[in-house]
Every structure is written in C-alpha cells, then in structure tokens.
Enzyme design. Structure first.
Site, PDB file in Angstrom:
ATOM      1  N   ARG A   1       2.077 -10.943  61.428  1.00  0.00           N
ATOM      2  CA  ARG A   1       3.237 -11.831  61.527  1.00  0.00           C
ATOM      3  C   ARG A   1       4.342 -11.100  62.291  1.00  0.00           C
ATOM      4  O   ARG A   1       4.835 -10.065  61.849  1.00  0.00           O
ATOM      5  CB  ARG A   1       3.718 -12.231  60.133  1.00  0.00           C
ATOM      6  CG  ARG A   1       4.968 -13.102  60.134  1.00  0.00           C
ATOM      7  CD  ARG A   1       5.363 -13.478  58.711  1.00  0.00           C
ATOM      8  NE  ARG A   1       6.550 -14.320  58.691  1.00  0.00           N
ATOM      9  CZ  ARG A   1       7.771 -13.907  58.317  1.00  0.00           C
ATOM     10  NH1 ARG A   1       7.954 -12.656  57.921  1.00  0.00           N
ATOM     11  NH2 ARG A   1       8.791 -14.744  58.331  1.00  0.00           N
TER      12      ARG A   1
ATOM     13  N   HIS B   1      13.731 -15.402  64.230  1.00  0.00           N
ATOM     14  CA  HIS B   1      13.999 -14.432  63.170  1.00  0.00           C
ATOM     15  C   HIS B   1      15.342 -13.752  63.474  1.00  0.00           C
ATOM     16  O   HIS B   1      15.400 -12.555  63.732  1.00  0.00           O
ATOM     17  CB  HIS B   1      12.872 -13.406  63.065  1.00  0.00           C
ATOM     18  CG  HIS B   1      12.864 -12.629  61.783  1.00  0.00           C
ATOM     19  ND1 HIS B   1      11.724 -12.383  61.059  1.00  0.00           N
ATOM     20  CD2 HIS B   1      13.869 -12.041  61.086  1.00  0.00           C
ATOM     21  CE1 HIS B   1      12.024 -11.672  59.984  1.00  0.00           C
ATOM     22  NE2 HIS B   1      13.325 -11.442  59.983  1.00  0.00           N
TER      23      HIS B   1
ATOM     24  N   GLU C   1       6.585 -12.461  53.203  1.00  0.00           N
ATOM     25  CA  GLU C   1       7.159 -11.116  53.105  1.00  0.00           C
ATOM     26  C   GLU C   1       7.183 -10.704  51.640  1.00  0.00           C
ATOM     27  O   GLU C   1       7.575 -11.483  50.777  1.00  0.00           O
ATOM     28  CB  GLU C   1       8.592 -11.049  53.652  1.00  0.00           C
ATOM     29  CG  GLU C   1       8.707 -11.129  55.154  1.00  0.00           C
ATOM     30  CD  GLU C   1      10.162 -11.000  55.625  1.00  0.00           C
ATOM     31  OE1 GLU C   1      10.981 -10.381  54.899  1.00  0.00           O
ATOM     32  OE2 GLU C   1      10.480 -11.517  56.710  1.00  0.00           O
TER      33      GLU C   1
END
Length: 583
Positions: free
Chosen positions: A102, A147, A406
């Site tokens: 990822r 992000h 995460e």
C-alpha cells in the site's frame, strides 16, 4: 475404576488441555486467502521534493517556512529517498513475504500545480516503474490517491474547504486511472479524512495547520465526501468494466473505551465513534446515508446557541445523500491505540474552544497510564481496542468487507524491537478473535515498511519494520527483528508467539554503526542493545559469537575500538593486514 487410575486419567486430560491452550497461544492461523501487506506514504518516504518538475506540496511549504512546527525542525526533502531507491524497497517487500504494498501517489509530483495543464512525465514514469517492479514479483499494488499531499497552489485557493477541489480531484484521479488502472486493481481515494479536515483546518497540527476550529473542518469534510463519491462513480462507470479493480476509502480512529460502564460513559464512547468514524463512514456505509443523526442534531443545536443563523455542519440534498451512499467496495480502517473517554459537562469543564469539533462531540479523552507506552506520546498499547473497533464496524454497517489498512507501533529506534513484535502479535491475536466472532476482515497492512518522516514528529519516532540510516547518503536500509517476525507471519499465515529471533550478522554490524564507539559490557538482562551517550553496549552473547568476517567488516568501515576479548585482539590483527574482502 481405582482412585489411582482416575488420577492418572485426570492428569492426562490436564496435559491435553494444557497443550491445546499453549498451542492456541503460541500459534494461531488466519484464513487461507487472508491478505498480508505493508504500507507507506509518498511524502514520508520519497524525498526528491523538487526532483525534475515536481511541484510544491502543503507539507513542503509548511516545513520550509515554519520549521518550528516540527519536533526536530526537520523536513522530508530527502527522508528515506525512495524516489531514488524504489528498487531496494521492492526487494524489502519480497523479504517480508507480503502480497500487497500500500503506497500513495504525490499529487504535485504528477501534476505540479494541481491542474491538468501541466503533467509531469517524470512523475508518471516514477510510479509506473514502481508498479511494474511490484507486479514482476507478484506483489499487488494498493494505491492511495490522496495521502495528505495537496499541491500548495490549490491550498492557496482554500484547499479542501473550496468546492472547486471536487472537479480538480476528479481530474487528478482520472489521470491515475488512465495511466495505471490497467495494472492497479485496488484503489483508495483518500486516507484518513478526519486528519485531512479536523487536524489540518480545525487545529494547528497537520498541514496547512489553519487552527480555525468549528467551521472549516466541516466544509472540508463535506467537499471531501462529494469528491470521493464523484471519483468512485467515475471509476465504476468508465474504468471498472475493463480494469476490473476495487475502490474504497480509509478511515481511522483511536478506539474510545468508556472509563466506566456507566450509561454516561457508554454514551460518550458511542458518540465519539459517530463523530470520528461516522462523520465519513455513515454517509458511505450506512443503510440510509447522510451524517449520523447525533452529529446533525448536536451541531445544529449548538450552532443556534452560539448565535449562528444556520448549522455549521453543511447539509446534503437528497440526491447527494444517495450519490455518496455505497461508494466503497471495502471498509479501510487505520488503528493504532485506544483512549479512555467520558462526557464533557454542560459547563465545558474540559475547556474546549467554542465552537470546535471537540466541543460539538462533547467527549473528554485521556490515556490510561497503566497501559504500555511507545515512541509516541499519543500511542498506548491496548490490543482489545482493535477487537472492539472491528466488532463495532460489523454491527454498525452490516458487516462490510474490512481491510485494516494501517496498524503499527513506534519506538525511538534500534533493531532489537521486541516491543514491536509483541505489539503485532497481540493486535493480530485480537484481529483473529474478531474474525472468529464474525467480523469480515480480509486483510491486514502493517505500518510501516521502513522508518520515515513522521509528520509533526519529524524523525523522532520510528514505525518501520526496516531501519533507515538517515546519516547515510545512500539511506541504507536494515531489517529489524520485527521484519523477520512479520515475514514469518505472512509466510505461515499464523501468529507464533514463540518465534523471537536474535540479531544476525547484518543487524549486528548495522547496530554497531549506529554508535561512534563500541565497547563491551556484561549484562544480565539478555540480548538487549542500548545506546548510552553515543556508546553502544553489547551483551556477552553478541561478542562471543562474532565471526572474524564481521570484525573484518568493522575494520573496513573504520571502527577503531572494541573493548572485549578475544575480539579486541582479532581487531588488532586485522588492522595489520590489508582488507581485501568484505561480507
């Protein structure tokens, strides 16, 4: 049956039960098709902040102009330098036995000014090469479109508080689908919307650090949800039929554990979940869509009390509610820690700003000092929290497909990171508990691949499975002990508490080079390295088993003092002869 025979039978049963319990503790298996991965983000690892024609991001702007906002006044101009060392990163992924990587794409690296009028060929090529390398080794790329790296020029328009961001984000996403969609089959639109909005606009924390509580964060969230939905609809209608991928979103939360089992504390916990997760989760994953009712009512009522003519939380039209609902193929969730919660009182004893997100939520949070700590002041270890979170998502949103995108823990550095091993084992045990109790968890992405730039903490906190030497121009990467343990988990699809390896030769050498001087001291505490005043203290077991080749490598690299026997004599010997080989 005689009493003696009965005692023997009971003892055999006891042994069998003990064996089963021990086996259950030391090795537990995940479903056969479980997804294992590791994650990173572009700003944190790439460096190359102005390489070729990359544009300036909001994080470039903040760290360059306001270094005092960062714990160590650092920036990520170079960081782990993955822009130049991405092939090394892929080899690390191979060593970890993961089947998913990822990572995120930097908007200003692809579109320097945020618009389609200028697209970077070098930026496009960088990610294309990375994706091809991953696929060459059968590693699935899981790409995060956003992000936290907004082009600075778009922030000057108001960033996510300006509705113009919706078509711009759609244009940017379209370019990524066109360039990479034939090879990328798992997409995430936005990572952690709560951080994008509340921590960036509501308080002075994440870039752009507006510190404007109670209004812009809700504008940000409103536009973000619309932008997400437009991108998902575009993908499903125009690209999914041929590219056959999945697309979703990643939310985050620290589990709000009620301080007591009182009705008030239980309500505070539920309200916190609705504000943190429901703010973005309810419009997408709930049956009816829209914001959670408790958010709508509380913010409307408080806005009226505060003299506003309308609610500070914008309203969706019926058409918008329907367009946003269902726009995720999976529920991505990031989780690290747990807080204890209780309600704020009507007198605002917690002294929250008015208006503000925290005052609207009306929940006071604190950490339990009895829980184990980490390298981050906000991160306490409480494995039951992730179980509670997964089961809440299961109940609240009709058991969606969940990918833990995460999960990890920080420390202050070093390779003997047994605390990180314990964290992964204990949190994964709780994940497995949730799976066995019905939660539809299909994957787990560890955070993170390597030490990198930790936002406002700079380089003071380390989350990586790999150590990065930030003093080395080549940014040498070395696996920590946790990397070997996580690789074993990914390979065997099981948690094995008994697997606790020691440092190997490569790690011993790397540990020595973390210090300017190396000397020996006898410790009774086992195989533990500790850095004291730039002096590395090594246990007896390490020096007793150093090979001559290791000593030779130390000489070659300039180590001039080892206080141990017989290794000190060996070092003196090697200093008298030319060094022609290395390990």
């Amino acid at each position: 049956m005689s009493s003696a025979l009965r005692m023997i039978c009971l003892f055999i049963i006891y042994l069998n039960v003990t064996y089963v319990l021990a086996t259950d503790k030391f090795q537990r298996n995940f479903p056969k098709d479980f997804i294992w991965g590791v994650g990173s983000s572009s700003y944190q690892i790439e460096g190359g902040w102005d390489a070729n024609d990359k544009g300036e991001s909001i994080w470039d702007f903040m760290t360059h102009n306001y270094p005092e906002r960062i714990a160590d006044r650092s920036n990520a101009d170079i960081s782990s330098d993955s822009y130049h060392h991405w092939r090394k990163d892929v080899q690390m992924l191979r060593q970890l036995n993961v089947n998913v990587y990822r990572f995120s794409i930097s908007w200003p690296r692809i579109m320097p000014g945020g618009y389609m009028n200028k697209v970077s060929t070098d930026g496009i090529k960088y990610y294309s090469n990375l994706i091809d390398e991953l696929l060459h080794y059968n590693i699935t790329p899981m790409v995060t479109i956003y992000h936290w790296e907004l082009p600075q020029r778009l922030q000057e328009l108001g960033g996510w508080t300006n509705s113009e961001i919706i078509p711009l984000f759609k244009e940017y996403s379209r370019l990524l689908f066109e360039m990479y969609g034939d090879r990328v089959k798992v997409w995430t639109t936005i990572n952690e919307p709560w951080h994008v909005c509340e921590q960036s606009y509501g308080i002075d924390y994440m870039a752009p650090a507006y510190d404007y509580p109670g209004i812009p964060s809700y504008l940000c969230g409103h536009n973000l949800l619309k932008a997400h939905a437009e991108v998902v609809h575009m993908y499903r209608q125009q690209y999914k039929p041929s590219q056959m991928g999945r697309i979703g979103i990643t939310l985050d939360v620290s589990w709000p554990e009620p301080e007591t089992q009182s009705p008030e504390d239980l309500q505070a916990s539920e309200r916190a979940m609705q504000f943190y997760v429901g703010w973005f989760g309810h419009p997408i994953f709930s049956h009816h869509g829209n914001y959670p009712a408790v958010m709508i009512e509380r913010i409307r009522n408080l806005s009226k009390q505060q003299g506003f003519t309308r609610s500070r939380l914008p309203s969706f039209t019926k058409e918008e509610v329907q367009r946003i609902r269902g726009t995720s193929d999976f529920f991505g969730i990031n989780h690290y820690t747990t807080n204890l919660v209780r309600p704020n009182d009507h007198n605002n004893t917690a002294n929250f700003p008015m208006p503000s997100f925290n005052h609207d939520m009306g929940v006071v949070e604190r950490q339990n000092p009895d829980w184990p700590g980490s390298g981050s002041p906000w991160l306490k270890v409480y494995p039951k929290g992730i179980y509670n979170l997964l089961m809440w998502i299961r109940r609240e949103y009709n058991n969606p497909t969940i990918i833990i995108t995460e999960n990890g823990v920080s420390d202050k550095g070093g390779l003997e990171d047994y605390a990180r091993i314990d964290y992964y084992n204990s949190y994964l045990t709780s994940v497995l508990d949730a799976i066995e109790d019905g939660a539809n968890v299909q994957g787990y992405i560890a955070w993170s691949l390597m030490d990198s730039y930790e936002w406002k903490a700079g380089f003071t906190e380390k989350f990586g499975l790999y150590h990065v030497d930030f003093n080395d121009p080549a940014r040498k990467r070395t696996p920590k002990i946790s990397a070997r343990v996580f690789a074993q988990i990914c390979k065997t699809n099981a948690i094995d508490w008994s697997y606790r390896p020691s440092l190997d030769e490569e790690q011993i050498i790397a540990t020595m080079h973390m210090s300017k001087r190396v000397h020996y001291a006898k410790h009774n505490s086992g195989n533990t390295f500790s850095d004291i005043r730039e002096t590395l203290v090594l246990p007896l077991s390490v020096f007793d088993y150093l090979h001559a080749s290791v000593i030779r490598k130390l000489v070659e690299d300039g180590v001039d003092e080892i206080k141990s026997v017989p290794q000190r004599r060996m070092l003196s010997f090697f200093k008298t002869i030319p060094v022609k080989t290395s390990i």
